[in-house]
Design a protein around this motif. Sequence first.
Motif, PDB file in Angstrom:
ATOM      1  N   ARG A  51      70.287 -16.473  59.502  1.00  0.00           N
ATOM      2  CA  ARG A  51      71.743 -16.377  59.620  1.00  0.00           C
ATOM      3  C   ARG A  51      72.410 -15.459  58.623  1.00  0.00           C
ATOM      4  NH1 ARG A  51      74.026 -20.766  62.148  1.00  0.00           N
ATOM      5  NH2 ARG A  51      75.982 -19.660  61.800  1.00  0.00           N
ATOM      6  N   ARG A  52      71.683 -15.028  57.619  1.00  0.00           N
ATOM      7  CA  ARG A  52      72.345 -14.302  56.525  1.00  0.00           C
ATOM      8  C   ARG A  52      73.030 -13.015  57.006  1.00  0.00           C
ATOM      9  NH1 ARG A  52      72.912 -11.645  51.747  1.00  0.00           N
ATOM     10  NH2 ARG A  52      72.835 -12.925  49.871  1.00  0.00           N
ATOM     11  N   VAL A  97      57.958 -26.131  42.850  1.00  0.00           N
ATOM     12  CA  VAL A  97      57.667 -26.915  44.047  1.00  0.00           C
ATOM     13  C   VAL A  97      58.781 -26.740  45.059  1.00  0.00           C
ATOM     14  CG1 VAL A  97      57.279 -29.221  44.942  1.00  0.00           C
ATOM     15  CG2 VAL A  97      56.414 -28.594  42.681  1.00  0.00           C
ATOM     16  N   ARG A  98      58.428 -26.335  46.245  1.00  0.00           N
ATOM     17  CA  ARG A  98      59.456 -26.156  47.280  1.00  0.00           C
ATOM     18  C   ARG A  98      59.654 -27.463  48.009  1.00  0.00           C
ATOM     19  NH1 ARG A  98      59.248 -20.323  50.113  1.00  0.00           N
ATOM     20  NH2 ARG A  98      61.110 -21.202  51.040  1.00  0.00           N
ATOM     21  N   THR A  99      60.890 -27.873  48.079  1.00  0.00           N
ATOM     22  CA  THR A  99      61.218 -29.119  48.739  1.00  0.00           C
ATOM     23  C   THR A  99      61.486 -28.865  50.213  1.00  0.00           C
ATOM     24  OG1 THR A  99      63.574 -28.831  48.353  1.00  0.00           O
ATOM     25  CG2 THR A  99      62.308 -29.910  46.602  1.00  0.00           C
ATOM     26  N   GLU A 100      61.631 -29.956  50.925  1.00  0.00           N
ATOM     27  CA  GLU A 100      61.965 -29.831  52.344  1.00  0.00           C
ATOM     28  C   GLU A 100      63.311 -29.118  52.503  1.00  0.00           C
ATOM     29  OE1 GLU A 100      62.220 -33.559  54.295  1.00  0.00           O
ATOM     30  OE2 GLU A 100      62.391 -32.704  56.297  1.00  0.00           O
ATOM     31  N   ARG A 101      64.233 -29.438  51.586  1.00  0.00           N
ATOM     32  CA  ARG A 101      65.528 -28.762  51.627  1.00  0.00           C
ATOM     33  C   ARG A 101      65.346 -27.257  51.458  1.00  0.00           C
ATOM     34  NH1 ARG A 101      71.008 -30.165  48.359  1.00  0.00           N
ATOM     35  NH2 ARG A 101      70.111 -32.223  48.521  1.00  0.00           N
ATOM     36  N   ASP A 102      64.479 -26.877  50.511  1.00  0.00           N
ATOM     37  CA  ASP A 102      64.217 -25.450  50.288  1.00  0.00           C
ATOM     38  C   ASP A 102      63.703 -24.787  51.564  1.00  0.00           C
ATOM     39  OD1 ASP A 102      64.962 -25.743  47.686  1.00  0.00           O
ATOM     40  OD2 ASP A 102      62.931 -25.792  46.883  1.00  0.00           O
ATOM     41  N   GLU A 103      62.780 -25.449  52.207  1.00  0.00           N
ATOM     42  CA  GLU A 103      62.179 -24.862  53.410  1.00  0.00           C
ATOM     43  C   GLU A 103      63.228 -24.692  54.511  1.00  0.00           C
ATOM     44  OE1 GLU A 103      59.273 -23.716  53.557  1.00  0.00           O
ATOM     45  OE2 GLU A 103      58.237 -24.624  51.850  1.00  0.00           O
ATOM     46  N   GLN A 104      64.003 -25.733  54.710  1.00  0.00           N
ATOM     47  CA  GLN A 104      65.034 -25.661  55.761  1.00  0.00           C
ATOM     48  C   GLN A 104      66.071 -24.596  55.431  1.00  0.00           C
ATOM     49  OE1 GLN A 104      66.479 -29.668  55.750  1.00  0.00           O
ATOM     50  NE2 GLN A 104      64.789 -30.465  57.006  1.00  0.00           N
ATOM     51  N   PHE A 105      66.463 -24.568  54.172  1.00  0.00           N
ATOM     52  CA  PHE A 105      67.477 -23.609  53.750  1.00  0.00           C
ATOM     53  C   PHE A 105      66.926 -22.182  53.862  1.00  0.00           C
ATOM     54  CE2 PHE A 105      69.729 -21.217  50.369  1.00  0.00           C
ATOM     55  CZ  PHE A 105      71.031 -21.423  50.781  1.00  0.00           C
ATOM     56  N   HIS A 106      65.684 -22.012  53.490  1.00  0.00           N
ATOM     57  CA  HIS A 106      65.046 -20.705  53.591  1.00  0.00           C
ATOM     58  C   HIS A 106      65.103 -20.204  55.030  1.00  0.00           C
ATOM     59  CE1 HIS A 106      61.751 -17.790  53.872  1.00  0.00           C
ATOM     60  NE2 HIS A 106      61.865 -17.616  52.567  1.00  0.00           N
ATOM     61  N   HIS A 133      68.350  -7.332  57.925  1.00  0.00           N
ATOM     62  CA  HIS A 133      67.945  -8.729  57.764  1.00  0.00           C
ATOM     63  C   HIS A 133      67.412  -8.918  56.351  1.00  0.00           C
ATOM     64  CE1 HIS A 133      68.615 -10.350  61.745  1.00  0.00           C
ATOM     65  NE2 HIS A 133      68.279  -9.158  62.213  1.00  0.00           N
ATOM     66  N   PRO A 134      67.660 -10.064  55.777  1.00  0.00           N
ATOM     67  CA  PRO A 134      67.286 -10.264  54.373  1.00  0.00           C
ATOM     68  C   PRO A 134      65.767 -10.260  54.192  1.00  0.00           C
ATOM     69  CG  PRO A 134      67.974 -12.330  55.375  1.00  0.00           C
ATOM     70  CD  PRO A 134      68.262 -11.266  56.375  1.00  0.00           C
ATOM     71  N   ASP A 135      65.339  -9.684  53.080  1.00  0.00           N
ATOM     72  CA  ASP A 135      63.906  -9.748  52.788  1.00  0.00           C
ATOM     73  C   ASP A 135      63.614 -11.020  51.988  1.00  0.00           C
ATOM     74  OD1 ASP A 135      64.720  -9.262  50.181  1.00  0.00           O
ATOM     75  OD2 ASP A 135      64.302  -7.119  50.316  1.00  0.00           O
ATOM     76  N   SER A 136      62.362 -11.238  51.711  1.00  0.00           N
ATOM     77  CA  SER A 136      61.975 -12.499  51.065  1.00  0.00           C
ATOM     78  C   SER A 136      62.570 -12.620  49.660  1.00  0.00           C
ATOM     79  CB  SER A 136      60.456 -12.615  51.005  1.00  0.00           C
ATOM     80  OG  SER A 136      59.919 -11.517  50.285  1.00  0.00           O
ATOM     81  N   GLN A 186      65.466 -11.507  48.653  1.00  0.00           N
ATOM     82  CA  GLN A 186      66.873 -11.892  48.786  1.00  0.00           C
ATOM     83  C   GLN A 186      66.991 -13.378  49.152  1.00  0.00           C
ATOM     84  OE1 GLN A 186      68.860  -9.440  51.671  1.00  0.00           O
ATOM     85  NE2 GLN A 186      70.722  -9.357  50.436  1.00  0.00           N
ATOM     86  N   ILE A 187      66.137 -13.815  50.048  1.00  0.00           N
ATOM     87  CA  ILE A 187      66.199 -15.227  50.458  1.00  0.00           C
ATOM     88  C   ILE A 187      65.817 -16.135  49.295  1.00  0.00           C
ATOM     89  CG2 ILE A 187      65.275 -16.940  52.048  1.00  0.00           C
ATOM     90  CD1 ILE A 187      64.760 -14.652  54.029  1.00  0.00           C
ATOM     91  N   ASP A 188      64.774 -15.742  48.579  1.00  0.00           N
ATOM     92  CA  ASP A 188      64.363 -16.552  47.426  1.00  0.00           C
ATOM     93  C   ASP A 188      65.485 -16.635  46.394  1.00  0.00           C
ATOM     94  OD1 ASP A 188      61.921 -17.015  48.554  1.00  0.00           O
ATOM     95  OD2 ASP A 188      60.855 -15.484  47.414  1.00  0.00           O
TER      96      ASP A 188
END
Lengths: 193, 256
Positions: free
Chosen positions: A23-24, A8-17, B17-20, B22-24
């Motif tokens: 920004r990565r 289950v993806r949380t709101e935190r997960d979504e924002q962090f994603h 840019h990171p792919d999905s 990497q982000i996961d």
Amino acid sequence: MRQDRSSVRTERDEQFHDFVAGRRAALVRTARLLTAGDTHLAEDLVQAALTKLYVSWPAFRRADNPDGYVRRVLVNVLTDERRRVWRRRERPMAQLPEQPGPARDPATGPADDALRQALRDLPPRMRAAVVFRYFHELGVEETADALGCSVGTVKSQTARALDKLRTALRPPGGAAPHGAASHSVVLRQGVSS
Amino acid sequence: MMDLHDRLDQFAGSPAHPDSTQIDADVARGRAALHRRRVTGAVAASATGVAALVAAVAIAAGGIGTGGVGADAGTGTGDRTTANGSVGASADGAGDGRVRLVAYTGAQPKGFTIDTVPDGWFIQTDDNYSLLLAPDRAKNPGPNADPSRDPVYDPQSFVGKIGIMLQSKDAHGVPEGTTVTVGGKDGVLVKSRPAMTPDGSQPPADGDTGWELYVRQPTGIQLIVQFWEGLGLTQDQMIDIGAGVHVHKDAAQGVG
């Protein structure tokens, strides 16, 4: 069907994603400079910094200056990494092994072995001061905030760093007369040391 | 003429840019670290509660002023606290199944020599930069041993061993620790920082993160004896081992 709680993806997960997606790449660039071109260590730093950010996500979201928050996390992780060196996992040696540098990695910039060596020769926090002041073009106050030190320390650290960089990056045969400032390193207009 | 900003900008490169995937992975690392933190917090709170309950019961049973809660309660007279905080044996605690120190009688290396080692340990490798002590089981790895999975067999790895070296040329100063005297020399015993991984620091469950003993040499250079976590040595034993290390003229500082 029974649902796995971990899926289950949380709101935190979504924002962090979304944060990571946006920004990565920039964080990796900063980390490469902070690690003097060590791409593997830079990736480790970014991963560790992102992990810390996830854990403290509510605090990050409440921060008045989220960018400054991220910079502090990066510096803290960098410092942790350096302190970890105290604890050796491998036998010491006479010379450091060659590390893959930008010239060998197409994802990084062109080879600048002189700059890489010059950055490696700076202590990590002095290097960070250079990165924040002359790459990110932050003010002295913002740099001090990122490093968790005084404005005076930033000024003295960057002045010493620039002296070292001028010396290290001086072109062959371009020795400046004693006491004269070398012009082999120039700063952007409006950015003073 | 060079613009420092441009040069740094080029040097930083242009990472993709990171792919999905990497982000996961970043999200998964964060979730795992948060989970660990919550579990650790819950365990710590639980342990505190249990400790308080035990103390309360002990006071009730022994009574205040009867000596029921004191140095002898629980551990027994004569035991010493090990470096990791658990109760361990004295340095000569033979026969109790714990680590015992013995005189080293094997061939001596050149850069460093050593007088005392844990019983059943040997010099796995040495050069002018370091001396590495390992348990005897590292002598016979067997045909299926994989040094990459079990670093005790890897003579390049300090994991699970005692490493002896001079402080790196690139390192300066001594971390904060307990001031000790080591064979008449000034020393500092430093609790190692836990190893850090991209998933976050993961100190071992028993809190033992290993130790480093710094001993200032007459040259001013620091000798470092590094004890990996989980060796079961007392602080006195570490100091005894450190006191038996002799630095010779061929010993050299490493870098990095």
